[in-house]
Design an enzyme around this catalytic site. Structure first.
Site, PDB file in Angstrom:
ATOM      1  N   ALA A   1       0.799  -1.225   0.000  1.00  0.00           N
ATOM      2  CA  ALA A   1       0.000   0.000   0.000  1.00  0.00           C
ATOM      3  C   ALA A   1       0.834   1.279   0.000  1.00  0.00           C
ATOM      4  O   ALA A   1       0.269   2.361   0.089  1.00  0.00           O
ATOM      5  CB  ALA A   1      -0.934  -0.018   1.204  1.00  0.00           C
TER       6      ALA A   1
ATOM      7  N   ASN B   1       0.730  -4.287   8.198  1.00  0.00           N
ATOM      8  CA  ASN B   1       1.412  -4.652   6.949  1.00  0.00           C
ATOM      9  C   ASN B   1       2.367  -3.561   6.474  1.00  0.00           C
ATOM     10  O   ASN B   1       3.510  -3.836   6.126  1.00  0.00           O
ATOM     11  CB  ASN B   1       0.386  -4.953   5.850  1.00  0.00           C
ATOM     12  CG  ASN B   1      -0.336  -6.264   6.100  1.00  0.00           C
ATOM     13  OD1 ASN B   1       0.286  -7.254   6.441  1.00  0.00           O
ATOM     14  ND2 ASN B   1      -1.644  -6.256   5.956  1.00  0.00           N
TER      15      ASN B   1
ATOM     16  N   HIS C   1      -0.980   7.309   3.938  1.00  0.00           N
ATOM     17  CA  HIS C   1       0.271   6.914   4.607  1.00  0.00           C
ATOM     18  C   HIS C   1       1.317   7.987   4.324  1.00  0.00           C
ATOM     19  O   HIS C   1       1.602   8.288   3.163  1.00  0.00           O
ATOM     20  CB  HIS C   1       0.786   5.577   4.075  1.00  0.00           C
ATOM     21  CG  HIS C   1      -0.154   4.437   4.306  1.00  0.00           C
ATOM     22  ND1 HIS C   1      -0.430   3.920   5.558  1.00  0.00           N
ATOM     23  CD2 HIS C   1      -0.889   3.715   3.446  1.00  0.00           C
ATOM     24  CE1 HIS C   1      -1.287   2.934   5.457  1.00  0.00           C
ATOM     25  NE2 HIS C   1      -1.597   2.781   4.186  1.00  0.00           N
TER      26      HIS C   1
END
Ligand code: NAD
Length: 252
Positions: A119, A175, A203
């Site tokens: 991601a 993750n 993020h």
């Protein structure tokens, strides 16, 4: 063409199957056999009810898109069966003893474990940390409270601390920090924010080291079928699989 076995036939499994170019999915396994059968039927591939038969099938590598538990339970057996292993549930490797165990299994079997960027972006050059040294890495993640199972009226810091402490409180958010920690070769400071005003998984990575400093911000759209999974994460596996068959590979 590279033959791929798919371990986990949920959201990411379906996305990989619908974009299979440069490789062929020939074997599927899921703890829910109906899921594997349904996806296999559309691909003309074989769904296995037994993991052992799946691992023994004629594939070059196994892609895990299932769960941290699936990596812990089946990772070693995949390598021992002579297959390379692509791990999506990279949170499984946040546990140092399991990481060492899987590494030893890969060395013994002369196979490799691949971890897609998932991601986030920027894992390629965070690996510079292993050579030049990285002094500090901070990951600030912001999500809509609903995707964290929370209800808050305004932007709220819900966790601040080390990644391994975050696993215990918010296991589904491990993750990204686990992948960053593996790339940078050091501990990651994690902040998790719940913000009712955002509809993306954001993020922000800040890194400082011998190379200089970097700030990376990724604003991920949720996957069409599973808002908890970022679309980018599924696409990153496709790129990894395509690169394995490419004569020219871009990026560190
Ligand atoms: N690296 C990243 O950045 C990143 C990003 C998103 C998701 N993920 C991880 O990828 C994995 C898959 O995500 P998803 O959205 O496809 O999930 P999903 O829930 O839609 O699908 C998972 C599938 O795997 C199966 N499964 C679970 N445990 C299993 C086991 N032990 N053995 C066999 N089958 C098993 C389930 O039955 C389900 O069909 C999750 O662990 C998720 O946390 C990683």
């Amino acid at each position: 063409m590279m033959r791929v076995g798919l371990l986990g036939c949920g959201n990411i499994g379906h996305l990989i199957a619908s974009h299979a170019e440069g490789f062929e999915i020939t074997a599927l396994y899921d703890q829910d056999p109906d899921r594997a059968r349904e996806l296999a039927a559309g691909l003309g591939a074989t769904a296995y009810d037994s993991f052992e038969a799946f691992a023994a099938s004629d594939v070059d590598l196994v892609v895990e898109a299932a769960s941290v538990r699936a990596v812990r339970t089946h990772g070693e057996a995949v390598l021992e069966a002579g297959k390379d292993f692509v791990v999506m549930s990279v949170g499984a490797l946040a546990e140092p003893s399991f990481l060492a165990h899987l590494r030893a299994a890969a060395v013994a079997a002369r196979r490799r474990v691949y971890i897609p960027s998932g991601a986030v972006m920027g894992l390629d050059n965070l690996k510079v940390g292993r050579i030049g040294g990285i002094d500090r890495v901070i990951l600030r993640t912001t999500k809509n409270p609903a995707s964290l199972g929370l209800s808050v009226a305004e932007r709220t810091l819900i966790f601040s601390g080390r990644a391994d402490e975050c696993v215990q409180a918010f296991p589904k958010n491990i993750n990204v920090s686990a992948a960053i920690a593996l790339a940078a070769g050091r501990e990651v400071e994690v902040e998790l924010w719940a913000d009712p005003a955002v509809d993306r998984n954001i993020h922000e990575i800040t890194a400082e080291g011998a190379f200089g400093d970097a700030y990376i911000r990724v604003r991920n759209v949720p996957s069409p079928d599973n808002p908890a999974t970022s679309y980018l994460a599924a696409l990153s596996i496709l790129v990894l699989l395509r690169d394995l068959g490419e004569p020219i590979v871009v990026g560190t």
